[in-house]
Design a protein around this motif. Structure first.
Motif, mmCIF file in Angstrom:
data_model
loop_
_atom_site.group_PDB
_atom_site.id
_atom_site.type_symbol
_atom_site.label_atom_id
_atom_site.label_comp_id
_atom_site.label_asym_id
_atom_site.label_seq_id
_atom_site.Cartn_x
_atom_site.Cartn_y
_atom_site.Cartn_z
ATOM 1 N N ASP A 71 0.789 -1.268 0.095
ATOM 2 C CA ASP A 71 0.112 -0.185 0.059
ATOM 3 C C ASP A 71 0.930 1.043 -0.064
ATOM 4 N N GLU A 72 0.842 2.065 -1.133
ATOM 5 C CA GLU A 72 1.900 3.094 -1.249
ATOM 6 C C GLU A 72 1.576 4.397 -0.478
ATOM 7 N N ALA A 73 0.221 4.269 0.201
ATOM 8 C CA ALA A 73 -0.272 5.259 1.163
ATOM 9 C C ALA A 73 0.496 5.111 2.325
ATOM 10 N N THR A 74 0.223 4.021 3.021
ATOM 11 C CA THR A 74 0.883 3.531 4.261
ATOM 12 C C THR A 74 2.101 2.990 4.302
ATOM 13 N N GLU A 75 2.667 2.616 2.986
ATOM 14 C CA GLU A 75 3.925 1.780 2.649
ATOM 15 C C GLU A 75 4.015 0.481 3.856
ATOM 16 N N GLN A 76 2.816 -0.096 3.816
ATOM 17 C CA GLN A 76 2.751 -1.123 4.486
ATOM 18 C C GLN A 76 2.154 -2.250 3.619
ATOM 19 N N TRP A 77 2.915 -3.681 3.921
ATOM 20 C CA TRP A 77 2.312 -4.732 3.068
ATOM 21 C C TRP A 77 1.032 -5.511 3.387
ATOM 22 N N LEU A 78 0.106 -5.426 2.693
ATOM 23 C CA LEU A 78 -1.414 -6.028 2.858
ATOM 24 C C LEU A 78 -1.582 -7.601 2.131
#
Length: 321
Positions: free
Chosen positions: A21-28
């Motif tokens: 997720d580019e907005a949160t820089e987290q892997w989903l």
């Protein structure tokens, strides 16, 4: 830029997928709740050993996430061996313009790296396990099953009529002409061929005149590791090796084995061992050159040849370990 993570666990035989997720820089997680139609959720891609389906996974990722000329970034989390398999696919022309592959900072140890430690612990605990149960016969059988399953040696027996191409087939696996081959019966004994751990070393071991003969080959020299008597075969081998000292290891092995086989083919000769053991480097051009599997190949006399009456017993003894 699209980033997809492949998470493989070969020990549980499962593969999972995530997107960044580019907005949160987290892997989903890619799952039923957020991407129910994704082909990455197919059971045949999520269950089983990843290397067997790596190409299919890459094809699905390209199909679902490709956008214009921008490359898809794939991050792999798993074992080094699995990563190498994936890298070999992504490096091909049809994929390298569409995929950028990276290795995750997290990884799993290769099974072949931890297996020796597991086997050592198993050997230490086995006697204690046997002593702690009442049905010792049953537990011994189960322990023997594990010993067989954990042994990394994979024996391959090549059997058939003489002059049917057994030696030629084995040479193709190894990557060069190791074993002599011709239209006439050539294999008089059983040859046990293992891959050398070092590409610049090879050995041949046999018995002649009831004495052990072991020769080590290197790129520019040879050495008899035993002290055999100077019988006719040993003298001929020493003369040959001096003449071909500048040749490659494969060439030396082939010519030495040709001489040994010629002596073994003599009907009156009963002083040569039935088993000839060879450790030789496998060439990258061979079918098995780049494999790390511990194959041991047994090349046998033709099944319609009388050159080795004890054929079955020799094979059985050679393979009992």
């Amino acid at each position: 830029m699209v980033k997809i993570k492949i998470i493989s666990n070969p020990y549980q035989k499962v593969t999972a997928f995530q997107s960044l997720d580019e907005a949160t820089e987290q892997w989903l997680d890619i799952g039923r709740d957020n991407n129910a139609d994704s082909q990455l959720l197919r059971e045949d891609l999520c269950v089983g050993f990843f290397p067997f389906k790596a190409r299919q996974v890459v094809d699905v990722i390209i199909h679902e996430y490709s956008a214009g000329s921008e490359k898809i970034v794939i991050v792999f989390e798993g074992t080094d061996d699995e990563y190498m398999e994936l890298d070999s696919i992504c490096s091909q022309d049809e994929y390298c313009e569409k995929i950028s592959l990276f290795k995750s900072g997290r990884y799993l140890e290769n099974a072949r790296d931890i297996l020796p430690d597991v086997i050592d612990v198993f050997k230490e605990l086995s006697p204690l396990v046997v002593e702690s149960v009442s049905d010792k016969t049953k537990i011994k059988r189960e322990l023997e099953k594990f010993s067989d399953a954990s042994n990394d040696v994979i024996p391959i027996c090549v059997i058939g009529n003489y002059s049917s191409g057994k030696s030629t087939f084995i040479n193709a696996l190894i990557g060069y002409e190791l074993l002599p081959s011709s239209d006439e019966p050539t294999t008089a004994k059983i040859y046990k061929i293992a891959q050398s751990k070092h590409p610049d070393r090879a050995t041949i071991k046999f018995e002649y005149g009831f004495k052990s003969v072991r020769i080590r080959f290197s790129a520019d020299s040879y050495k008899f590791l035993t002290d055999p008597e100077d019988n006719s075969l040993v003298m001929k081998l020493k003369k040959l090796l001096d003449e071909i000292s500048g040749e490659s290891i494969p060439s030396k092995l082939n010519k030495v084995l040709d001489v040994i086989n010629g002596f073994a083919n003599r009907e009156e000769n009963e002083s040569m061992s039935d088993l000839i053991e060879i450790e030789a480097p496998f060439d990258d051009d061979g079918l098995w050159g780049k494999m790390w599997n511990n194959f041991v190949i047994f090349d046998t006399p033709g099944s319609n040849s009388a050159s080795n009456i004890k054929h079955y017993e020799v094979l059985k003894k050679a393979m009992e370990d």
